[in-house]
Design an enzyme around this catalytic site. Structure first.
Site, PDB file in Angstrom:
ATOM      1  CG  HIS A 270     -29.756 -42.264   7.833  1.00  0.00           C
ATOM      2  ND1 HIS A 270     -29.222 -41.474   7.848  1.00  0.00           N
ATOM      3  CD2 HIS A 270     -29.413 -43.807   7.677  1.00  0.00           C
ATOM      4  CE1 HIS A 270     -27.983 -42.161   6.494  1.00  0.00           C
ATOM      5  NE2 HIS A 270     -29.004 -43.518   6.382  1.00  0.00           N
TER       6      HIS A 270
ATOM      7  CE1 TYR B  88     -29.233 -32.719   6.642  1.00  0.00           C
ATOM      8  CE2 TYR B  88     -29.902 -31.096   5.102  1.00  0.00           C
ATOM      9  CZ  TYR B  88     -30.072 -31.920   5.977  1.00  0.00           C
ATOM     10  OH  TYR B  88     -31.135 -32.863   5.641  1.00  0.00           O
TER      11      TYR B  88
ATOM     12  N   PRO C 189     -35.786 -27.478   0.323  1.00  0.00           N
ATOM     13  CG  PRO C 189     -34.063 -28.245  -1.472  1.00  0.00           C
ATOM     14  CD  PRO C 189     -34.700 -26.899  -0.914  1.00  0.00           C
TER      15      PRO C 189
ATOM     16  CE  LYS D  92     -39.426 -31.794   7.958  1.00  0.00           C
ATOM     17  NZ  LYS D  92     -39.439 -33.104   8.600  1.00  0.00           N
TER      18      LYS D  92
ATOM     19  CE1 TYR E  16     -33.242 -35.395   8.863  1.00  0.00           C
ATOM     20  CE2 TYR E  16     -32.918 -33.298   8.239  1.00  0.00           C
ATOM     21  CZ  TYR E  16     -32.911 -34.506   7.838  1.00  0.00           C
ATOM     22  OH  TYR E  16     -32.132 -35.269   7.116  1.00  0.00           O
TER      23      TYR E  16
HETATM   24  C1  PHB Z   1     -31.377 -36.069  -1.004  1.00  0.00           C
HETATM   25  O1  PHB Z   1     -30.912 -37.239  -0.637  1.00  0.00           O
HETATM   26  O2  PHB Z   1     -31.862 -35.970  -1.945  1.00  0.00           O
HETATM   27  C2  PHB Z   1     -32.123 -34.789   0.224  1.00  0.00           C
HETATM   28  C3  PHB Z   1     -31.524 -35.091   1.204  1.00  0.00           C
HETATM   29  C4  PHB Z   1     -31.897 -33.901   2.512  1.00  0.00           C
HETATM   30  C5  PHB Z   1     -32.161 -33.115   2.270  1.00  0.00           C
HETATM   31  C6  PHB Z   1     -32.360 -32.990   0.878  1.00  0.00           C
HETATM   32  C7  PHB Z   1     -32.219 -33.602   0.169  1.00  0.00           C
HETATM   33  O3  PHB Z   1     -33.124 -32.302   2.513  1.00  0.00           O
END
Ligand code: PHB
Ligand code: APR
Length: 387
Positions: free
Chosen positions: A72, A199, A291, A295, A382
């Protein structure tokens, strides 16, 4: 039993450390309290920083990741029914790999089996002794008490493990912060709503659209901290997710039955030091990160990559190497917590949040969208540069 490195925990941190140390000719024994099947049943993270990708390739477990993972080069941030893309490649010439932690763990087990690793499962009452001298690990299995004598013990036993507690309380400094909300997560065998992660900040609360592959989606919505997963029906989850995602994404949402549904609390935790005598800590045993910055797994992999370098130097006769671990590891850990806590504060609705505070979050997201410097800062953190 005698070994150079006794490793407590067969999660990603423990298995990767064993794999890297064995590659350096250092003997290991991994001691895990659960069964292999239980370890492999866990649904956890899904995003690998590029540094983690390189570490896993170096460990000889990159083949399936490269074949089945998805590179990605960007991520979307959403608010006010609008979304914009952070282009990692344009901002810092980096990317991330979307590849589930469950698969990483499975690949590590396969590599460890091929290397003839000693991994003891269903070990009960694991206890560490004499970690300031010649460490010993005792555990019970099949009605007998067993002992492993080692030069080094690595606590890779997660937040609820025993290793961290072995450091005298008077010598431990622990930093803990609980966010006043949690994430309700759903796994569904449906095509993801977008080809990259979204997000979303929304006045009703945060939402995240993620995935494991083109047929397996992972979604989260912010819920009150005390939420029980089963109190949410699939229909209620999909309705709430649809309300919070930006309109265009919500329109594309394909729903289906949840094949996994769980609640994860959002908290940050750091225990210092990460080394005490001949005991070292890595991964969730030493730190927990919210989360929102993806990280958790990456900080664990970062700890292990550093620890493998330090222990290889240590066993090569460099007696100063071990003393460098805590400071070097914590610099990265705190940088990861800084970024993840900042993303959490930016994207979630806090209890009692005022209309002004909601607008400030939206103004900050607008700033990131229209500032190349701000977009680069998000991209660099990120993807793992954490600077
Ligand atoms: C996930 O795909 O479980 C996931 C992805 C990004 C995050 C947290 C969890 O920041
Ligand atoms: N004795 C032996 N093993 C133990 C003990 C114990 N007393 N306590 C816990 N364990 C095992 C757990 O069963 C688990 O398999 O240690 C392992 C720790 O693994 P994780 O919790 O996955 O931690 P880590 O390897 O550091 O990986 C961090 O996992 O929890 C996620 O979000 C986190 O993605 C991050 C990653």
């Amino acid at each position: 039993m005698r070994t150079q490195a006794a490793i407590i925990g067969a999660g990603p941190a423990g298995l990767l450390l064993s794999q890297l140390l064995m590659q350096s000719g250092i003997s290991t024994v991994v001691i895990e309290r659960r069964s292999r099947a239980h370890v492999l049943s866990r649904i956890r993270a899904g995003v690998l920083e590029w540094g983690s990708v390189e570490t896993l390739r170096r460990a000889g477990v990159g083949a399936r990741m490269d074949a089945e993972g998805a590179v990605h080069e960007g991520v979307a941030l959403g608010h006010s029914n609008h979304q914009f893309r952070i282009d990692f490649r344009a901002a810092c010439d980096r990317a991330v790999m979307v590849y589930g932690q469950t698969k990483v763990t499975k690949d590590l087990y396969a590599a460890q089996d091929a290397a003839g690793a000693v991994i003891i499962h269903d070990a009960q009452d694991v206890a560490l002794h004499d970690v300031e001298g010649t460490p010993r690990v005792t555990y019970a299995k099949e009605g007998r008490t067993h002992e492993v004598v080692a030069d080094i013990v690595a606590g890779c036993d997660g937040f609820h493990g025993v290793a961290r507690q072995t450091i005298p309380e008077a010598k431990r400094t622990e930093y803990a912060h609980a966010f006043p909300f949690a994430w309700l997560g759903v796994l569904s065998e449906t095509p993801p709503v977008a080809h990259e992660l979204i997000y979303a900040n929304h006045p009703r609360g945060f939402a995240l659209a993620s995935m494991r592959n083109a047929k397996l989606s992972r979604y989260y919505v912010q819920v009150p901290a005390e939420t029980e997963a089963q109190s949410w029906s699939d229909a209620a989850f999909w309705d709430e997710l649809r309300r919070r995602l930006p309109h265009d994404a919500a329109e594309r949402l394909i729903t289906g039955p949840s094949i996994e549904k769980s609640v994860a609390q959002l908290r940050a935790f750091v225990a210092e030091p990460m080394r005490w005598g001949n005991l070292v800590l890595a991964g969730d045993a030493a730190h927990i990160v919210p989360p929102t910055g993806a990280k958790g797994l990456n900080l664990a992999i970062g700890d292990v990559a550093l620890l493998a370098e330090v222990l290889t130097a240590h066993f090569g006769g460099d007696r100063a190497a071990l003393g460098t671990y805590t400071a070097r590891a914590l610099e990265r850990v705190w940088a990861g917590i800084r970024f993840s806590s900042g993303m959490t504060n930016l994207l979630h609705r806090f209890p009692g949040q005022s209309a002004f505070e909601q607008r400030m979050q939206e103004a900050e997201l607008h700033h990131i969208e229209h500032s190349a410097a701000a977009r680069e800062a998000v991209a660099r953190n990120y993807t793992g540069l954490l600077d």
